[in-house]
Design a protein around this motif. Structure first.
Motif, mmCIF file in Angstrom:
data_model
loop_
_atom_site.group_PDB
_atom_site.id
_atom_site.type_symbol
_atom_site.label_atom_id
_atom_site.label_comp_id
_atom_site.label_asym_id
_atom_site.label_seq_id
_atom_site.Cartn_x
_atom_site.Cartn_y
_atom_site.Cartn_z
ATOM 1 N N CYS A 281 -7.020 2.655 5.238
ATOM 2 C CA CYS A 281 -5.995 1.620 5.035
ATOM 3 C C CYS A 281 -6.048 0.671 6.226
ATOM 4 C CB CYS A 281 -4.611 2.256 4.931
ATOM 5 S SG CYS A 281 -4.423 3.391 3.543
ATOM 6 N N GLN A 282 -6.143 -0.617 5.958
ATOM 7 C CA GLN A 282 -6.404 -1.544 7.043
ATOM 8 C C GLN A 282 -5.165 -1.954 7.839
ATOM 9 O OE1 GLN A 282 -9.151 -4.699 6.207
ATOM 10 N NE2 GLN A 282 -10.627 -3.335 5.255
ATOM 11 N N ASN A 283 -4.037 -1.351 7.557
ATOM 12 C CA ASN A 283 -2.910 -1.348 8.494
ATOM 13 C C ASN A 283 -2.005 -0.171 8.156
ATOM 14 O OD1 ASN A 283 -1.404 -2.283 6.286
ATOM 15 N ND2 ASN A 283 -0.205 -3.702 7.515
ATOM 16 N N ASP A 284 -1.090 0.160 9.051
ATOM 17 C CA ASP A 284 -0.265 1.358 8.885
ATOM 18 C C ASP A 284 0.751 1.218 7.758
ATOM 19 O OD1 ASP A 284 -1.650 2.430 10.996
ATOM 20 O OD2 ASP A 284 -0.107 1.991 12.495
ATOM 21 N N ARG A 285 1.227 0.009 7.499
ATOM 22 C CA ARG A 285 2.195 -0.170 6.416
ATOM 23 C C ARG A 285 1.533 0.106 5.063
ATOM 24 N NH1 ARG A 285 5.243 -5.692 8.606
ATOM 25 N NH2 ARG A 285 5.524 -4.917 10.742
ATOM 26 N N THR A 286 0.283 -0.311 4.936
ATOM 27 C CA THR A 286 -0.467 0.024 3.731
ATOM 28 C C THR A 286 -0.592 1.537 3.587
ATOM 29 O OG1 THR A 286 -1.732 -2.039 3.788
ATOM 30 C CG2 THR A 286 -2.717 -0.204 2.597
ATOM 31 N N ALA A 287 -0.800 2.218 4.715
ATOM 32 C CA ALA A 287 -0.945 3.676 4.690
ATOM 33 C C ALA A 287 0.333 4.361 4.221
ATOM 34 C CB ALA A 287 -1.347 4.184 6.073
#
Length: 373
Positions: A281-287
């Motif tokens: 995931c290319q940022n933590d919020r996406t994760a």
């Protein structure tokens, strides 16, 4: 030569051309060049700024250069009365003050982190940081920067929230103080600039999954028009190519950095015939959204699918399991910007390389080797 450079040169000539019959005023830039140090160092020495750790040799070199060039200012005369009598407008600059202009502040944790890095580095040397939010407004931004310069700042840090190439406005070229670009850069390399090493960060994240035996690795990107998303995807592809893993476009899902996009993208990935064993995931919020979709599907992290994030936001360490992610180095970038003020001043208008700072990987519990229970 670019049109921007031509305008900058014309602006510089207009600023430096004295009126007919007027005596040319010696500036701190002149002294910096003669002494082989930064303009900020000159300001600290001439104003006897407290808390600045400079060698006696450096101080003496600056003072001698000022005397040789005939620099005059009330504060300097008081410290060094042997100089000729002052013959110009009073110098009203403040001691050890650095300006920091950023386009977005109130809604951006990245800006706050970068400012904190700059503040720490500034306060360690006894300097003050003045911050202005500009919103990139064509009318208000120059007014905000003018307000900073009128406060007597000895340098300016100019930051954008989104990493990108910018066309620097003319008033930046016209300033007679050092200008440092943070999270942005110009095509003419006219200013020192620092950005995250996003390609290397994407490559490191993907390589970490490969090192744990994963070969079906998917990624959920950010918005494709953003340079950070483009570079992280390049790093992902490079890591696959280096490991001789074929690139599969079905395993690349476009997102928009949000948790909801991460959830929707993960649902799509789970519907593939050969679903991935790992998701970058290319940022933590996406994760966050990815975690929710995996748990809703009855899958365990990392037992069934490993997950890697990016940015190392506070939430990453509080997810269950804690998220492996990469540090976005805004703190270090703010510190780097302050450190550049101690670099020797370049003669004339220089060309500065773009500095790229590493995005270190933080290993937590969201990654496990394939087949490991």
């Amino acid at each position: 030569m670019s049109e921007t450079t031509d305008r900058a040169s014309d602006t510089a000539r207009r600023r430096k051309a004295p009126a007919k019959g007027a005596k040319s005023r010696v500036t701190m830039i002149d002294i910096a060049r003669a002494a082989g140090c930064s303009q900020a160092t000159v300001s600290f020495v001439l104003n006897n700024s407290p808390g600045i750790k400079l060698s006696q040799q450096t101080r003496e070199r600056v003072i001698e250069a000022a005397r040789t060039l005939g620099y005059t200012a009330p504060a300097f005369e008081a410290l060094h009365p042997a100089l000729p009598a002052f013959e110009g407008p009073a110098f009203e600059g403040l001691d050890g003050v650095i300006g920091f202009a950023v386009d977005q502040l109130a809604t951006s944790p990245e800006a706050v982190v970068a400012i904190e890095g700059a503040r720490q580095a500034s306060w360690n040397a006894g300097n003050v940081l003045l911050v202005a939010q500009t919103l990139g407004d064509s009318v208000m931004e120059p007014r905000a920067i003018a307000a900073l310069t009128k406060r007597g700042i000895s340098a300016l840090i100019y930051m954008t929230i989104f990493t990108r190439e910018i066309t620097a406005p003319d008033y930046l070229y016209g300033l007679d103080i050092p200008v440092i670009l943070l999270n942005c850069y110009t095509a003419d390399y006219a200013f020192p600039a620092v950005v995250p090493s996003e390609i290397a960060g994407g490559q490191s994240s993907t390589r970490h999954l490969i090192s744990h035996g994963h070969r079906r690795i998917a990624t959920i990107t950010g918005e494709p028009w953003m340079q950070a998303a483009q570079d992280r995807l390049k790093g992902y592809r490079r890591a696959l190519a280096t490991a001789d893993i074929p690139f599969d476009p079905e395993r690349v899902i476009e997102g928009d950095w949000s948790a909801s996009a991460g959830y929707a993208a993960t649902v799509k990935l789970l519907a593939l015939k050969d679903r991935p064993t790992a998701i970058f995931c290319q940022n933590d919020r996406t994760a966050i959204g990815c975690y929710e979709a995996l748990k809703e599907a009855g899958l365990h992290i990392p037992g069934d699918i490993s997950v890697v994030g990016y940015d190392d936001e506070e939430i990453a360490r509080h997810l269950f399991p804690p998220l492996t992610t990469s540090i976005l180095p805004h703190m270090a970038m703010g510190q780097w910007a302050i450190e550049q003020l101690e670099a020797p001043a370049a003669a004339g208008r220089g060309r500065y390389p773009i500095t790229k700072l590493e995005c270190p990987l933080v290993e937590r519990e969201s990654v496990r080797g394939v087949g490991v229970t």
